[in-house]
Design a protein around this motif. Structure first.
Motif, PDB file in Angstrom:
ATOM      1  N   ASN A  47      -5.280  -3.739  -6.879  1.00 14.75           N
ATOM      2  CA  ASN A  47      -4.291  -4.032  -5.850  1.00 14.75           C
ATOM      3  C   ASN A  47      -2.923  -3.827  -6.468  1.00 14.75           C
ATOM      4  OD1 ASN A  47      -5.696  -5.148  -3.389  1.00 14.75           O
ATOM      5  ND2 ASN A  47      -6.670  -6.299  -5.031  1.00 14.75           N
ATOM      6  N   TRP A  48      -2.117  -3.017  -5.815  1.00 17.54           N
ATOM      7  CA  TRP A  48      -0.838  -2.664  -6.410  1.00 17.54           C
ATOM      8  C   TRP A  48       0.323  -3.054  -5.515  1.00 17.54           C
ATOM      9  CZ3 TRP A  48      -1.962   3.054  -8.223  1.00 17.54           C
ATOM     10  CH2 TRP A  48      -2.775   2.994  -9.377  1.00 17.54           C
TER      11      TRP A  48
ATOM     12  N   ALA B 171       0.493  -5.401 -10.446  1.00 13.87           N
ATOM     13  CA  ALA B 171      -0.848  -4.938 -10.128  1.00 13.87           C
ATOM     14  C   ALA B 171      -1.858  -6.010 -10.472  1.00 13.87           C
ATOM     15  CB  ALA B 171      -1.156  -3.665 -10.915  1.00 13.87           C
ATOM     16  N   SER B 172      -2.919  -6.056  -9.702  1.00 13.09           N
ATOM     17  CA  SER B 172      -4.039  -6.897 -10.098  1.00 13.09           C
ATOM     18  C   SER B 172      -5.298  -6.061  -9.964  1.00 13.09           C
ATOM     19  CB  SER B 172      -4.100  -8.166  -9.258  1.00 13.09           C
ATOM     20  OG  SER B 172      -4.906  -7.983  -8.135  1.00 13.09           O
ATOM     21  N   PHE B 173      -6.143  -6.183 -10.951  1.00 17.33           N
ATOM     22  CA  PHE B 173      -7.364  -5.384 -10.996  1.00 17.33           C
ATOM     23  C   PHE B 173      -8.560  -6.312 -10.922  1.00 17.33           C
ATOM     24  CE2 PHE B 173      -3.986  -3.282 -13.292  1.00 17.33           C
ATOM     25  CZ  PHE B 173      -4.038  -1.973 -12.836  1.00 17.33           C
ATOM     26  N   ASP B 174      -9.371  -6.143  -9.903  1.00 13.25           N
ATOM     27  CA  ASP B 174     -10.598  -6.926  -9.793  1.00 13.25           C
ATOM     28  C   ASP B 174     -11.722  -6.122 -10.428  1.00 13.25           C
ATOM     29  OD1 ASP B 174      -9.285  -8.902  -8.382  1.00 13.25           O
ATOM     30  OD2 ASP B 174      -9.575  -7.860  -6.477  1.00 13.25           O
TER      31      ASP B 174
ATOM     32  N   PHE C 220       2.136 -10.548  -3.876  1.00 13.31           N
ATOM     33  CA  PHE C 220       2.901  -9.376  -4.269  1.00 13.31           C
ATOM     34  C   PHE C 220       4.373  -9.481  -3.874  1.00 13.31           C
ATOM     35  CE2 PHE C 220      -1.282  -7.390  -4.779  1.00 13.31           C
ATOM     36  CZ  PHE C 220      -1.080  -6.802  -6.010  1.00 13.31           C
TER      37      PHE C 220
ATOM     38  N   THR D 173     -11.517  -2.740  -8.329  1.00 10.35           N
ATOM     39  CA  THR D 173     -10.580  -2.611  -7.227  1.00 10.35           C
ATOM     40  C   THR D 173      -9.204  -2.964  -7.769  1.00 10.35           C
ATOM     41  OG1 THR D 173     -12.304  -3.437  -5.780  1.00 10.35           O
ATOM     42  CG2 THR D 173     -10.102  -3.310  -4.854  1.00 10.35           C
TER      43      THR D 173
ATOM     44  N   SER E  27      -7.214  -7.474   2.648  1.00 11.29           N
ATOM     45  CA  SER E  27      -7.500  -8.052   1.338  1.00 11.29           C
ATOM     46  C   SER E  27      -6.280  -8.025   0.430  1.00 11.29           C
ATOM     47  CB  SER E  27      -8.642  -7.287   0.678  1.00 11.29           C
ATOM     48  OG  SER E  27      -8.218  -5.970   0.416  1.00 11.29           O
ATOM     49  N   TRP E  28      -5.310  -7.220   0.774  1.00 10.48           N
ATOM     50  CA  TRP E  28      -4.111  -7.118  -0.062  1.00 10.48           C
ATOM     51  C   TRP E  28      -3.327  -8.406   0.040  1.00 10.48           C
ATOM     52  CZ3 TRP E  28       1.361  -6.203   0.232  1.00 10.48           C
ATOM     53  CH2 TRP E  28       1.898  -5.633  -0.923  1.00 10.48           C
TER      54      TRP E  28
ATOM     55  N   PRO F  38       5.912  -3.845   5.095  1.00 10.76           N
ATOM     56  CA  PRO F  38       4.933  -4.046   6.150  1.00 10.76           C
ATOM     57  C   PRO F  38       3.517  -3.800   5.658  1.00 10.76           C
ATOM     58  CG  PRO F  38       6.130  -1.998   6.471  1.00 10.76           C
ATOM     59  CD  PRO F  38       6.788  -2.712   5.340  1.00 10.76           C
ATOM     60  N   SER F  39       2.690  -4.755   5.880  1.00 11.46           N
ATOM     61  CA  SER F  39       1.298  -4.583   5.504  1.00 11.46           C
ATOM     62  C   SER F  39       0.509  -4.368   6.783  1.00 11.46           C
ATOM     63  CB  SER F  39       0.813  -5.825   4.765  1.00 11.46           C
ATOM     64  OG  SER F  39      -0.566  -5.739   4.564  1.00 11.46           O
ATOM     65  N   LEU F  40       0.180  -3.129   7.027  1.00  9.24           N
ATOM     66  CA  LEU F  40      -0.427  -2.802   8.309  1.00  9.24           C
ATOM     67  C   LEU F  40      -1.938  -2.719   8.234  1.00  9.24           C
ATOM     68  CD1 LEU F  40       2.015   0.026   9.329  1.00  9.24           C
ATOM     69  CD2 LEU F  40       1.993  -2.299  10.192  1.00  9.24           C
ATOM     70  N   VAL F  41      -2.442  -2.475   7.064  1.00  5.15           N
ATOM     71  CA  VAL F  41      -3.828  -2.068   7.005  1.00  5.15           C
ATOM     72  C   VAL F  41      -4.747  -3.065   6.315  1.00  5.15           C
ATOM     73  CG1 VAL F  41      -5.251  -0.056   6.625  1.00  5.15           C
ATOM     74  CG2 VAL F  41      -2.780   0.150   6.501  1.00  5.15           C
ATOM     75  N   LEU F  42      -4.361  -3.439   5.108  1.00  2.00           N
ATOM     76  CA  LEU F  42      -5.324  -4.096   4.264  1.00  2.00           C
ATOM     77  C   LEU F  42      -5.266  -5.600   4.384  1.00  2.00           C
ATOM     78  CD1 LEU F  42      -4.691  -1.829   1.236  1.00  2.00           C
ATOM     79  CD2 LEU F  42      -6.764  -1.873   2.575  1.00  2.00           C
TER      80      LEU F  42
END
Lengths: 157, 103
Positions: B60-61, A107-110, A42, B58, A36-37, A30-34
């Motif tokens: 994201n995981w 993981a992805s890193f911006d 994922f 930033t 941008s995620w 569950p993605s409740l918050v983000l």
């Protein structure tokens, strides 16, 4: 507070039918918050789908300028140290992928303007597979891979 | 109380930030060994690293990052004494924040 959220989530899951089943089985989290995620990326089951939704393309060119530091043999798949580094210019983001994991994208890193294209973390690996690093510069994608042999499964904990 | 440990070191014009967070990082795929039930997913989704209010990176995981995650990254333009701030948010909506200075 958490209970209330769970209640809403349960209701939502039931209403959503098959999606609800998937949530119950832990396939979807569950993605409740983000906002941008990138949920689609994922939860993708294979690398091309994940890249497509994360970076808008899955056409990654192999480039040896991407250095992946990871053990040849990982004794414990739950903790595999991975470092990705490159000397390429204009790197916008770096993604780390374990090919054989149920959801490969880890993981992805911006990277901000001042960030150096270097990231290091520890990942879980279900079994022996390639660790793939995907680097985005401008509009292009580059990738490199390194095989890590896992002797004990990671996802079983 | 914060469970994020940060170490930021300036070396040759680049600041290397290393941090350790305290989090179970459950994928949602693991079964509880006693009850046989799936352990609900509980993992950090986003880590934001700032220096002097500028976002440096930033992350994201997914649940594929190991328990009690370790993260290291580098950036240019930092100076000794500059603040480093790290904030994570997980899929349950919990969030934690910590700050340190570059040494």
């Amino acid at each position: 507070m958490i209970d209330a959220k769970r209640r809403i989530l349960l209701k939502g899951s039931l209403a959503a039918g098959t999606v609800g089943v998937a949530v119950g089985a832990g396939l979807l989290s569950p993605s409740l918050v983000l906002a941008s995620w990138n949920e689609a990326a994922f939860q993708a089951k294979d690398l091309p789908t994940a890249l497509q939704s994360l970076m808008g393309s899955d056409a990654a060119e192999t480039n040896d300028a991407i250095k992946i530091k990871a053990p040849d043999i990982a004794e414990n798949g739950a903790v595999v140290p991975v470092t990705v580094e490159t000397d390429m210019e204009g790197v916008k983001s770096i993604a780390i992928v374990a090919d054989a994991n149920q959801t490969p994208l880890i993981a992805s890193f911006d990277l901000g303007d001042s960030a150096v294209p270097f990231v290091s973390t520890r990942i879980k690996m279900a079994k022996t597979s390639n660790v793939v690093a995907v680097v985005q510069t401008g509009d292009k994608l580059y990738s490199n891979a390194k095989e890590v042999k896992v002797t004990i499964g990671g996802c079983g904990g | 109380m914060s469970d994020i440990k940060i170490r930021a070191k300036l070396k040759d014009g680049e600041t290397e930030v290393k941090c350790l967070m305290s989090h179970p990082m459950e994928t949602g795929l693991r079964k509880d060994s006693k009850t046989g039930e799936l352990v609900p997913a509980h993992f950090i989704q986003e880590v934001v690293c700032k220096s002097k209010d500028q976002v440096v990176m930033t992350a994201n995981w997914s649940g594929g990052v190991s328990k009690n995650p370790y993260l290291a990254f580098k950036f240019k333009g930092g100076e000794v004494g500059d603040p480093i701030e790290i904030t994570w948010t997980d899929n349950m909506g919990e969030t934690q924040n910590a700050a340190d200075k570059i040494t």
